[in-house]
Motif scaffolding. Structure first.
Motif, PDB file in Angstrom:
ATOM      1  N   HIS A 171       0.812  -1.216   0.000  1.00  0.00           N
ATOM      2  CA  HIS A 171       0.000   0.000   0.000  1.00  0.00           C
ATOM      3  C   HIS A 171       0.853   1.278   0.000  1.00  0.00           C
ATOM      4  O   HIS A 171       0.307   2.377  -0.125  1.00  0.00           O
ATOM      5  CB  HIS A 171      -0.961   0.013   1.193  1.00  0.00           C
ATOM      6  CG  HIS A 171      -0.307   0.040   2.523  1.00  0.00           C
ATOM      7  ND1 HIS A 171       0.180  -1.101   3.139  1.00  0.00           N
ATOM      8  CD2 HIS A 171      -0.043   1.071   3.386  1.00  0.00           C
ATOM      9  CE1 HIS A 171       0.693  -0.771   4.309  1.00  0.00           C
ATOM     10  NE2 HIS A 171       0.587   0.525   4.479  1.00  0.00           N
ATOM     11  N   GLU A 172       2.170   1.129   0.134  1.00  0.00           N
ATOM     12  CA  GLU A 172       3.095   2.249  -0.009  1.00  0.00           C
ATOM     13  C   GLU A 172       4.154   1.868  -1.032  1.00  0.00           C
ATOM     14  O   GLU A 172       4.443   0.680  -1.225  1.00  0.00           O
ATOM     15  CB  GLU A 172       3.768   2.580   1.334  1.00  0.00           C
ATOM     16  CG  GLU A 172       2.828   3.119   2.405  1.00  0.00           C
ATOM     17  CD  GLU A 172       2.414   4.547   2.148  1.00  0.00           C
ATOM     18  OE1 GLU A 172       3.049   5.210   1.281  1.00  0.00           O
ATOM     19  OE2 GLU A 172       1.460   5.008   2.805  1.00  0.00           O
ATOM     20  N   PRO A 173       4.746   2.858  -1.722  1.00  0.00           N
ATOM     21  CA  PRO A 173       5.747   2.529  -2.754  1.00  0.00           C
ATOM     22  C   PRO A 173       6.949   1.796  -2.151  1.00  0.00           C
ATOM     23  O   PRO A 173       7.405   2.129  -1.050  1.00  0.00           O
ATOM     24  CB  PRO A 173       6.160   3.910  -3.290  1.00  0.00           C
ATOM     25  CG  PRO A 173       5.043   4.823  -2.934  1.00  0.00           C
ATOM     26  CD  PRO A 173       4.489   4.313  -1.634  1.00  0.00           C
TER      27      PRO A 173
ATOM     28  N   VAL B  98      10.459  -2.708   1.349  1.00  0.00           N
ATOM     29  CA  VAL B  98      11.045  -3.512   0.278  1.00  0.00           C
ATOM     30  C   VAL B  98      10.102  -4.662  -0.053  1.00  0.00           C
ATOM     31  O   VAL B  98       9.170  -4.951   0.695  1.00  0.00           O
ATOM     32  CB  VAL B  98      12.434  -4.075   0.682  1.00  0.00           C
ATOM     33  CG1 VAL B  98      13.392  -2.950   1.045  1.00  0.00           C
ATOM     34  CG2 VAL B  98      12.316  -5.077   1.818  1.00  0.00           C
ATOM     35  N   LYS B  99      10.336  -5.330  -1.161  1.00  0.00           N
ATOM     36  CA  LYS B  99       9.517  -6.476  -1.536  1.00  0.00           C
ATOM     37  C   LYS B  99       9.803  -7.644  -0.595  1.00  0.00           C
ATOM     38  O   LYS B  99      10.892  -7.759  -0.043  1.00  0.00           O
ATOM     39  CB  LYS B  99       9.803  -6.862  -2.987  1.00  0.00           C
ATOM     40  CG  LYS B  99       9.396  -5.766  -3.970  1.00  0.00           C
ATOM     41  CD  LYS B  99       9.757  -6.133  -5.404  1.00  0.00           C
ATOM     42  CE  LYS B  99       9.361  -5.000  -6.353  1.00  0.00           C
ATOM     43  NZ  LYS B  99       9.735  -5.309  -7.761  1.00  0.00           N
ATOM     44  N   ILE B 100       8.824  -8.514  -0.446  1.00  0.00           N
ATOM     45  CA  ILE B 100       8.930  -9.556   0.574  1.00  0.00           C
ATOM     46  C   ILE B 100      10.100 -10.501   0.306  1.00  0.00           C
ATOM     47  O   ILE B 100      10.783 -10.928   1.244  1.00  0.00           O
ATOM     48  CB  ILE B 100       7.602 -10.345   0.715  1.00  0.00           C
ATOM     49  CG1 ILE B 100       7.681 -11.300   1.905  1.00  0.00           C
ATOM     50  CG2 ILE B 100       7.239 -11.056  -0.580  1.00  0.00           C
ATOM     51  CD1 ILE B 100       8.011 -10.654   3.219  1.00  0.00           C
ATOM     52  N   ASP B 101      10.350 -10.839  -0.944  1.00  0.00           N
ATOM     53  CA  ASP B 101      11.496 -11.709  -1.225  1.00  0.00           C
ATOM     54  C   ASP B 101      12.810 -11.026  -0.868  1.00  0.00           C
ATOM     55  O   ASP B 101      13.777 -11.678  -0.468  1.00  0.00           O
ATOM     56  CB  ASP B 101      11.502 -12.117  -2.703  1.00  0.00           C
ATOM     57  CG  ASP B 101      10.408 -13.131  -3.017  1.00  0.00           C
ATOM     58  OD1 ASP B 101       9.927 -13.811  -2.088  1.00  0.00           O
ATOM     59  OD2 ASP B 101      10.019 -13.241  -4.199  1.00  0.00           O
ATOM     60  N   GLU B 102      12.840  -9.704  -0.999  1.00  0.00           N
ATOM     61  CA  GLU B 102      14.035  -8.962  -0.611  1.00  0.00           C
ATOM     62  C   GLU B 102      14.171  -8.896   0.909  1.00  0.00           C
ATOM     63  O   GLU B 102      15.289  -8.903   1.433  1.00  0.00           O
ATOM     64  CB  GLU B 102      13.983  -7.554  -1.213  1.00  0.00           C
ATOM     65  CG  GLU B 102      14.124  -7.553  -2.725  1.00  0.00           C
ATOM     66  CD  GLU B 102      13.969  -6.171  -3.318  1.00  0.00           C
ATOM     67  OE1 GLU B 102      14.912  -5.699  -3.984  1.00  0.00           O
ATOM     68  OE2 GLU B 102      12.918  -5.554  -3.119  1.00  0.00           O
TER      69      GLU B 102
ATOM     70  N   PHE C  95       8.223   5.049   5.114  1.00  0.00           N
ATOM     71  CA  PHE C  95       6.888   5.522   5.453  1.00  0.00           C
ATOM     72  C   PHE C  95       6.531   5.147   6.885  1.00  0.00           C
ATOM     73  O   PHE C  95       7.119   4.235   7.467  1.00  0.00           O
ATOM     74  CB  PHE C  95       5.846   4.966   4.473  1.00  0.00           C
ATOM     75  CG  PHE C  95       5.511   3.512   4.679  1.00  0.00           C
ATOM     76  CD1 PHE C  95       4.364   3.133   5.365  1.00  0.00           C
ATOM     77  CD2 PHE C  95       6.341   2.512   4.168  1.00  0.00           C
ATOM     78  CE1 PHE C  95       4.058   1.794   5.554  1.00  0.00           C
ATOM     79  CE2 PHE C  95       6.032   1.172   4.351  1.00  0.00           C
ATOM     80  CZ  PHE C  95       4.882   0.804   5.049  1.00  0.00           C
ATOM     81  N   ILE C  96       5.560   5.865   7.445  1.00  0.00           N
ATOM     82  CA  ILE C  96       5.054   5.570   8.786  1.00  0.00           C
ATOM     83  C   ILE C  96       4.055   4.431   8.674  1.00  0.00           C
ATOM     84  O   ILE C  96       3.035   4.548   7.993  1.00  0.00           O
ATOM     85  CB  ILE C  96       4.401   6.808   9.418  1.00  0.00           C
ATOM     86  CG1 ILE C  96       5.435   7.916   9.604  1.00  0.00           C
ATOM     87  CG2 ILE C  96       3.763   6.448  10.759  1.00  0.00           C
ATOM     88  CD1 ILE C  96       4.843   9.240  10.078  1.00  0.00           C
ATOM     89  N   LEU C  97       4.336   3.320   9.320  1.00  0.00           N
ATOM     90  CA  LEU C  97       3.467   2.158   9.281  1.00  0.00           C
ATOM     91  C   LEU C  97       2.345   2.346  10.302  1.00  0.00           C
ATOM     92  O   LEU C  97       2.580   2.475  11.501  1.00  0.00           O
ATOM     93  CB  LEU C  97       4.273   0.896   9.603  1.00  0.00           C
ATOM     94  CG  LEU C  97       3.558  -0.442   9.480  1.00  0.00           C
ATOM     95  CD1 LEU C  97       2.997  -0.656   8.078  1.00  0.00           C
ATOM     96  CD2 LEU C  97       4.508  -1.582   9.843  1.00  0.00           C
TER      97      LEU C  97
END
Length: 372
Positions: free
Chosen positions: A204-206, A227-231, A211-213
């Motif tokens: 939901h964020e780039p 970052v992407k989950i695999d990363e 960003f503030i979670l």
């Protein structure tokens, strides 16, 4: 019909003969202090982050120091109280917090050893904050309800409650024959609060922004590198391989997280959880989309923080993270002594965030750190 019966018998025999009990082998085992219990408190964030920092001190200096978890808690509650009052009670006030709260308090108030500030009063040997949080909440609510009729200073009252329950703040102390202030003690440990970064993975964020979670325990509006989950998995694995332990915020409310068995898994068959803890089972494939879905429908929540200190693998070669919990040593059926073996699938689905030393990051990510 007879052929079908023979086939069914063969399948059952093949399945039973190939069911394997778990046989774990150590892959990575990094230095960590003893497993302890957070008691009847919601302060896993301080216990796990303190454990993380203790491992960092070992890694950096070779010293083993038992840090005070309650010193961090003592200085965090007033910040939470201020946030609650200034939002006029329209936010959460609880025992919960996140790893960066410890880092923030460390930067401002330093650190002290547990031998100097245990947070235990009246000869108690276990932490119990059930009455503490109730007393604080009633005090704050009374002020919020009508500040003009509140006859004292609410900040002073909060500090008095904390002093009575946890102990008064300390300015100087002696440790191993040397006199310190909390800030000089922090300097001695060689920990630098600026060296730590929180990382998450949500759509939901780039990606590759900070960003503030928006989760309930992020009262201090801490930022996270996305970052992407695999990363995120790659970052975690590489950090462990390089000798860095990892702070972990995740969901442990799943029936497939078991302190009794010392395991956390995501089996394909959700109706066969008990058997999945006993024999190796196939797990779900976790995608970024499924992870996001489970977060947004509240199946994944930020309810517990722990400390990743290594890796193990089963006899099929599947990797699990060795996670230090803060529920004390237990008599789990696989004798993990307070540790959880967490599968990569569980990590990918249920991790809210991690915290690591920035040196553990690839250079690729370091350009995003400045905005934390």
């Amino acid at each position: 019909m007879k052929n079908n019966l023979y086939l069914l018998i063969f399948i059952c025999f093949f399945t039973l003969s190939n069911a394997q009990s778990y046989d774990f082998k150590t892959v990575i085992d990094l230095d960590a202090t003893e497993v302890i219990s957070q008691g009847n408190t919601g302060t896993c964030w301080s216990f796990s982050t303190s454990s993380f920092l203790e491992s960092e001190i070992i890694r950096i200096t070779g010293k083993t120091i038992d840090l005070s978890e309650m010193y961090n808690v003592r200085h965090t509650y007033p910040q939470k109280a201020y946030n609650y009052v200034m939002r006029q009670g329209h936010t959460q006030f609880s025992e919960g917090g996140l790893a960066h709260d410890v880092i923030n308090r460390m930067a401002t108030y330093g650190l002290v050893p547990n031998s100097v500030y245990s947070g235990l009063k009246n000869s108690n040997d276990k932490h119990n904050h059930s009455k503490l949080i109730d007393t604080l909440t009633k005090t704050l609510d009374k002020y919020i309800e009508n500040p003009k009729l509140y006859t004292s200073n609410w900040k002073d009252d909060v500090n008095a409650i904390l002093d009575s329950s946890l102990g008064q703040n300390i300015n100087t102390f002696t440790f191993e024959g040397v006199t310190y202030t909390p800030m000089s003690f922090l300097k001695m440990t060689k920990l630098n609060p600026k060296d730590y970064i929180s990382i998450t993975s949500f759509k939901h964020e780039p990606f590759y922004t900070n960003f503030i979670l928006n989760i309930p325990d992020n009262f201090s509006n801490g930022k996270f590198l996305n970052v992407k989950i695999d990363e995120l998995v790659e970052i975690t694995n590489r950090a462990l391989e390089k000798g860095y332990t990892i702070e972990l915020d995740c969901d442990v409310s799943e029936p497939t997280f078991s302190s009794e068995y010392g395991m956390a898994i995501i089996p394909n068959d959700a109706n066969n959880t008990e058997e999945a803890f006993k024999t190796i089972t196939q797990e779900k494939k976790i995608t970024q989309e499924f992870r996001q879905q489970e977060f947004e429908n509240f199946n994944t929540t930020d309810d517990h923080l722990m400390h990743i200190v290594g890796m193990v693998k089963d006899q099929t070669g599947k990797i699990y993270y060795k996670v230090k919990n803060s529920w004390g040593k237990n008599s789990s059926r696989v004798s993990n002594d307070g540790y959880i073996y967490m599968s990569a699938a569980y990590f990918k689905l249920k991790t809210i965030s991690i915290m690591i030393h920035t040196d553990a990051l690839k250079n690729t990510y370091k350009k995003y750190i400045k905005n934390q």
